[in-house]
Design a protein around this motif. Sequence first.
Motif, PDB file in Angstrom:
ATOM      1  N   MET A   1      -5.928  -9.329   5.453  1.00 37.50           N
ATOM      2  CA  MET A   1      -4.901  -8.362   5.116  1.00 37.50           C
ATOM      3  C   MET A   1      -4.521  -7.558   6.355  1.00 37.50           C
ATOM      4  O   MET A   1      -5.360  -7.258   7.185  1.00 37.50           O
ATOM      5  CB  MET A   1      -5.406  -7.379   4.071  1.00 37.50           C
ATOM      6  N   THR A   2      -3.303  -7.171   6.371  1.00 36.77           N
ATOM      7  CA  THR A   2      -2.854  -6.333   7.472  1.00 36.77           C
ATOM      8  C   THR A   2      -3.184  -4.883   7.142  1.00 36.77           C
ATOM      9  O   THR A   2      -3.556  -4.546   6.021  1.00 36.77           O
ATOM     10  CB  THR A   2      -1.342  -6.482   7.695  1.00 36.77           C
ATOM     11  N   GLU A   3      -3.023  -4.043   8.125  1.00 36.63           N
ATOM     12  CA  GLU A   3      -3.294  -2.615   7.923  1.00 36.63           C
ATOM     13  C   GLU A   3      -2.364  -2.023   6.868  1.00 36.63           C
ATOM     14  O   GLU A   3      -2.783  -1.224   6.029  1.00 36.63           O
ATOM     15  CB  GLU A   3      -3.118  -1.881   9.258  1.00 36.63           C
ATOM     16  N   GLN A   4      -1.118  -2.452   6.876  1.00 37.02           N
ATOM     17  CA  GLN A   4      -0.154  -1.939   5.899  1.00 37.02           C
ATOM     18  C   GLN A   4      -0.538  -2.388   4.484  1.00 37.02           C
ATOM     19  O   GLN A   4      -0.457  -1.595   3.543  1.00 37.02           O
ATOM     20  CB  GLN A   4       1.256  -2.405   6.229  1.00 37.02           C
ATOM     21  N   GLU A   5      -0.962  -3.619   4.320  1.00 31.04           N
ATOM     22  CA  GLU A   5      -1.383  -4.107   3.008  1.00 31.04           C
ATOM     23  C   GLU A   5      -2.607  -3.352   2.510  1.00 31.04           C
ATOM     24  O   GLU A   5      -2.727  -3.049   1.323  1.00 31.04           O
ATOM     25  CB  GLU A   5      -1.661  -5.610   3.064  1.00 31.04           C
ATOM     26  N   ASP A   6      -3.541  -3.044   3.434  1.00 38.61           N
ATOM     27  CA  ASP A   6      -4.715  -2.256   3.065  1.00 38.61           C
ATOM     28  C   ASP A   6      -4.314  -0.870   2.569  1.00 38.61           C
ATOM     29  O   ASP A   6      -4.835  -0.373   1.573  1.00 38.61           O
ATOM     30  CB  ASP A   6      -5.671  -2.109   4.256  1.00 38.61           C
ATOM     31  N   ARG A   7      -3.399  -0.257   3.297  1.00 35.62           N
ATOM     32  CA  ARG A   7      -2.940   1.086   2.922  1.00 35.62           C
ATOM     33  C   ARG A   7      -2.281   1.063   1.550  1.00 35.62           C
ATOM     34  O   ARG A   7      -2.543   1.915   0.693  1.00 35.62           O
ATOM     35  CB  ARG A   7      -1.957   1.622   3.977  1.00 35.62           C
ATOM     36  N   VAL A   8      -1.430   0.070   1.312  1.00 30.68           N
ATOM     37  CA  VAL A   8      -0.744  -0.056   0.025  1.00 30.68           C
ATOM     38  C   VAL A   8      -1.761  -0.282  -1.091  1.00 30.68           C
ATOM     39  O   VAL A   8      -1.665   0.321  -2.171  1.00 30.68           O
ATOM     40  CB  VAL A   8       0.303  -1.192   0.074  1.00 30.68           C
ATOM     41  N   ALA A   9      -2.764  -1.098  -0.832  1.00 35.18           N
ATOM     42  CA  ALA A   9      -3.796  -1.365  -1.836  1.00 35.18           C
ATOM     43  C   ALA A   9      -4.574  -0.096  -2.149  1.00 35.18           C
ATOM     44  O   ALA A   9      -4.869   0.191  -3.326  1.00 35.18           O
ATOM     45  CB  ALA A   9      -4.738  -2.463  -1.353  1.00 35.18           C
ATOM     46  N   ARG A  10      -4.911   0.695  -1.132  1.00 28.39           N
ATOM     47  CA  ARG A  10      -5.629   1.957  -1.358  1.00 28.39           C
ATOM     48  C   ARG A  10      -4.767   2.931  -2.154  1.00 28.39           C
ATOM     49  O   ARG A  10      -5.260   3.631  -3.046  1.00 28.39           O
ATOM     50  CB  ARG A  10      -6.039   2.583  -0.022  1.00 28.39           C
TER      51      ARG A  10
END
Length: 55
Positions: free
Chosen positions: A1-10
């Motif tokens: 996952m990219t950093e943006q995907e991680d942020r969205v998931a959180r």
Amino acid sequence: MTEQEDRVAREREEIAARVASFKATQQKFAREREEYYATTLGNAWSGFTRPSVWE
């Protein structure tokens, strides 16, 4: 996952947690209202005596 995907998931997890908390609070309030209503109505009816028509 990219950093943006991680942020969205959180963020989605946080939103889901907040929604669950809100729902639990609303259910608690509903239970308290129903309990208050039942108690109040019960107390009101306990002091009420219906006049007998046949006596």
